[in-house]
Design an enzyme around this catalytic site. Sequence first.
Site, PDB file in Angstrom:
ATOM      1  N   ALA A 102       1.013  -1.151   0.083  1.00  0.00           N
ATOM      2  CA  ALA A 102      -0.033   0.112   0.150  1.00  0.00           C
ATOM      3  C   ALA A 102       0.802   1.008   0.003  1.00  0.00           C
ATOM      4  CB  ALA A 102      -0.857   0.058   1.229  1.00  0.00           C
ATOM      5  N   GLY A 147       0.483  -4.942   0.706  1.00  0.00           N
ATOM      6  CA  GLY A 147      -0.604  -4.988  -0.182  1.00  0.00           C
ATOM      7  C   GLY A 147      -0.343  -5.822  -1.658  1.00  0.00           C
ATOM      8  N   GLU A 150      -0.610  -9.320  -0.839  1.00  0.00           N
ATOM      9  CA  GLU A 150      -2.025  -9.583  -0.669  1.00  0.00           C
ATOM     10  C   GLU A 150      -2.720  -9.757  -1.838  1.00  0.00           C
ATOM     11  OE1 GLU A 150      -2.114  -6.648   2.235  1.00  0.00           O
ATOM     12  OE2 GLU A 150      -3.137  -7.805   3.876  1.00  0.00           O
ATOM     13  N   GLU A 170       4.164  -5.250   7.276  1.00  0.00           N
ATOM     14  CA  GLU A 170       3.326  -4.175   8.096  1.00  0.00           C
ATOM     15  C   GLU A 170       3.889  -3.922   9.522  1.00  0.00           C
ATOM     16  OE1 GLU A 170       2.034  -6.494   6.028  1.00  0.00           O
ATOM     17  OE2 GLU A 170       0.650  -5.579   4.799  1.00  0.00           O
TER      18      GLU A 170
HETATM   19  N1  COA Z   1       4.781   3.044  -0.591  1.00  0.00           N
HETATM   20  C1  COA Z   1       4.991   4.433  -1.253  1.00  0.00           C
HETATM   21  N2  COA Z   1       6.013   4.433  -2.154  1.00  0.00           N
HETATM   22  C2  COA Z   1       6.950   3.454  -2.031  1.00  0.00           C
HETATM   23  C3  COA Z   1       6.675   2.314  -1.611  1.00  0.00           C
HETATM   24  C4  COA Z   1       5.601   2.215  -0.858  1.00  0.00           C
HETATM   25  N3  COA Z   1       5.035   0.914  -0.046  1.00  0.00           N
HETATM   26  N4  COA Z   1       7.569   1.413  -1.774  1.00  0.00           N
HETATM   27  C5  COA Z   1       8.523   1.937  -2.428  1.00  0.00           C
HETATM   28  N5  COA Z   1       8.262   3.295  -2.612  1.00  0.00           N
HETATM   29  C6  COA Z   1       8.788   4.400  -3.241  1.00  0.00           C
HETATM   30  C7  COA Z   1       9.948   4.840  -2.401  1.00  0.00           C
HETATM   31  O1  COA Z   1       9.460   5.669  -1.545  1.00  0.00           O
HETATM   32  C8  COA Z   1      10.727   5.438  -3.508  1.00  0.00           C
HETATM   33  O2  COA Z   1      10.074   6.773  -3.858  1.00  0.00           O
HETATM   34  P1  COA Z   1      11.212   8.253  -3.958  1.00  0.00           P
HETATM   35  O3  COA Z   1      12.117   7.414  -5.144  1.00  0.00           O
HETATM   36  O4  COA Z   1      10.254   9.087  -4.606  1.00  0.00           O
HETATM   37  O5  COA Z   1      11.912   8.427  -2.854  1.00  0.00           O
HETATM   38  C9  COA Z   1      10.820   4.518  -4.613  1.00  0.00           C
HETATM   39  O6  COA Z   1       9.281   3.884  -4.439  1.00  0.00           O
HETATM   40  C10 COA Z   1      11.810   3.395  -4.843  1.00  0.00           C
HETATM   41  O7  COA Z   1      11.745   2.701  -3.681  1.00  0.00           O
HETATM   42  P2  COA Z   1      13.249   2.758  -2.720  1.00  0.00           P
HETATM   43  O8  COA Z   1      12.924   2.272  -1.478  1.00  0.00           O
HETATM   44  O9  COA Z   1      14.214   3.797  -3.217  1.00  0.00           O
HETATM   45  O10 COA Z   1      13.887   1.622  -3.710  1.00  0.00           O
HETATM   46  P3  COA Z   1      14.852   0.374  -3.051  1.00  0.00           P
HETATM   47  O11 COA Z   1      15.276  -0.441  -4.052  1.00  0.00           O
HETATM   48  O12 COA Z   1      15.764   1.069  -1.952  1.00  0.00           O
HETATM   49  O13 COA Z   1      14.059  -0.569  -1.705  1.00  0.00           O
HETATM   50  C11 COA Z   1      12.101  -1.694  -1.236  1.00  0.00           C
HETATM   51  C12 COA Z   1      12.960  -1.337  -2.376  1.00  0.00           C
HETATM   52  C13 COA Z   1      10.848  -2.391  -1.641  1.00  0.00           C
HETATM   53  C14 COA Z   1      13.016  -2.476  -0.052  1.00  0.00           C
HETATM   54  C15 COA Z   1      11.589  -0.424  -0.102  1.00  0.00           C
HETATM   55  O14 COA Z   1      11.048   0.532  -1.434  1.00  0.00           O
HETATM   56  C16 COA Z   1      10.483  -0.722   0.680  1.00  0.00           C
HETATM   57  O15 COA Z   1      11.049  -1.097   1.785  1.00  0.00           O
HETATM   58  N6  COA Z   1       9.313  -0.383   0.754  1.00  0.00           N
HETATM   59  C17 COA Z   1       7.955  -0.357   1.479  1.00  0.00           C
HETATM   60  C18 COA Z   1       7.738  -1.892   1.530  1.00  0.00           C
HETATM   61  C19 COA Z   1       6.576  -2.149   2.581  1.00  0.00           C
HETATM   62  O16 COA Z   1       6.780  -1.738   3.832  1.00  0.00           O
HETATM   63  N7  COA Z   1       5.347  -2.355   1.734  1.00  0.00           N
HETATM   64  C20 COA Z   1       4.115  -2.586   2.897  1.00  0.00           C
HETATM   65  C21 COA Z   1       3.585  -1.239   2.923  1.00  0.00           C
HETATM   66  S1  COA Z   1       2.074  -1.591   3.913  1.00  0.00           S
END
Ligand code: COA
Length: 296
Positions: A102, A147, A150, A170
């Site tokens: 999400a 999500g 999910e 989460e």
């Molecule tokens: N919601 C909103 N934005 C998200 C996102 C999310 N769930 N996951 C990634 N993004 C965005 C980042 O903020 C970033 O945006 P920006 O370039 O404007 O700063 C972009 O996507 C790229 O992500 P980034 O974190 O820089 O990539 P990474 O390769 O370093 O890491 C992940 C990849 C997937 C490990 C990391 O993005 C992450 O942990 N995301 C969240 C996962 C999560 O907790 N999901 C459950 C949500 S309830």
Amino acid sequence: MRNAECKWKVEPRCDGSLKFRTPHSAFRILRVPFSAMSYETLLFAVRDGVAVLTINRPDKLNALNDQVVDELAQAAERIASEDAIKGAILTGAGTKAFVAGADIADLAKQGPFDGKARALRGQAMLRRLETCGKPVIAAVNGYALGGGCELALACHLRIASEQAKFGQPEVKLGIAPGYGGTQRLPRIVGKGNALYLILTAEMIDAQEAYRIGLVNQVVPAGELLPTTEKILRGILAMGPLAVRLALEAVDQGLEMTLEEGLLLEANHFGLLAATRDMKEGLTAFLEKRAAKFEGR
Ligand code: COA
């Protein structure tokens, strides 16, 4: 009969937004007229009966903001109600992510009531996809987190690329899964594996996901979409009414006692015996030829 009815109904409003109502039969077909259907966050292509739905926010790793969820709900309704669509594939744009969860920026703004409303909207969208009556396969091309995991769980099958990663992170954010993860994950991988993923927030790779039964197959990235399409087209070559009733029996039967589930199965078996497709399938076998199903 528990869960024989879906609690939600998704209705498009004339301004393009969606209305969610309760209760309604889960496997119903709604004839919703969709005129010009264009999406800002999805790519939706239909080829020879297969809809390929691509979540298209690669700069945000295809995170599910409210607009993506609304558009996915419209797309799910379209998959369910358009006769020209026989099955669907869901995937993410780009090479990095299926869906990274999400949208955390949206979640950061929510209070308790809109938090609950957001969870219900996402759940309704996924339930519509799950009960669309046609096979839906997730082609998981990268991160499937929160999500995103999910969303893949609500699909009937999951094919993963070797680069895919799965997780329910989460609790790391002080929230819990809200789009069905606490319910579908244990049903698919068992309570122990589900609680491990949900409580540790650990990310697992495609091979581990395969080992615990979270995905059906792992393939090299370049083969992900062709393999997924091949599997889907294989299913579409079967009797469509039989596929539909098998999907329904598994979905509803899991929530019933064994006795109720067996009765449902027998009822479906009897119903199929009244179809031209059953006659054609059995006759084709006896005549050593391929069956030509009509869906009747
Ligand atoms: N919601 C909103 N934005 C998200 C996102 C999310 N769930 N996951 C990634 N993004 C965005 C980042 O903020 C970033 O945006 P920006 O370039 O404007 O700063 C972009 O996507 C790229 O992500 P980034 O974190 O820089 O990539 P990474 O390769 O370093 O890491 C992940 C990849 C997937 C490990 C990391 O993005 C992450 O942990 N995301 C969240 C996962 C999560 O907790 N999901 C459950 C949500 S309830």
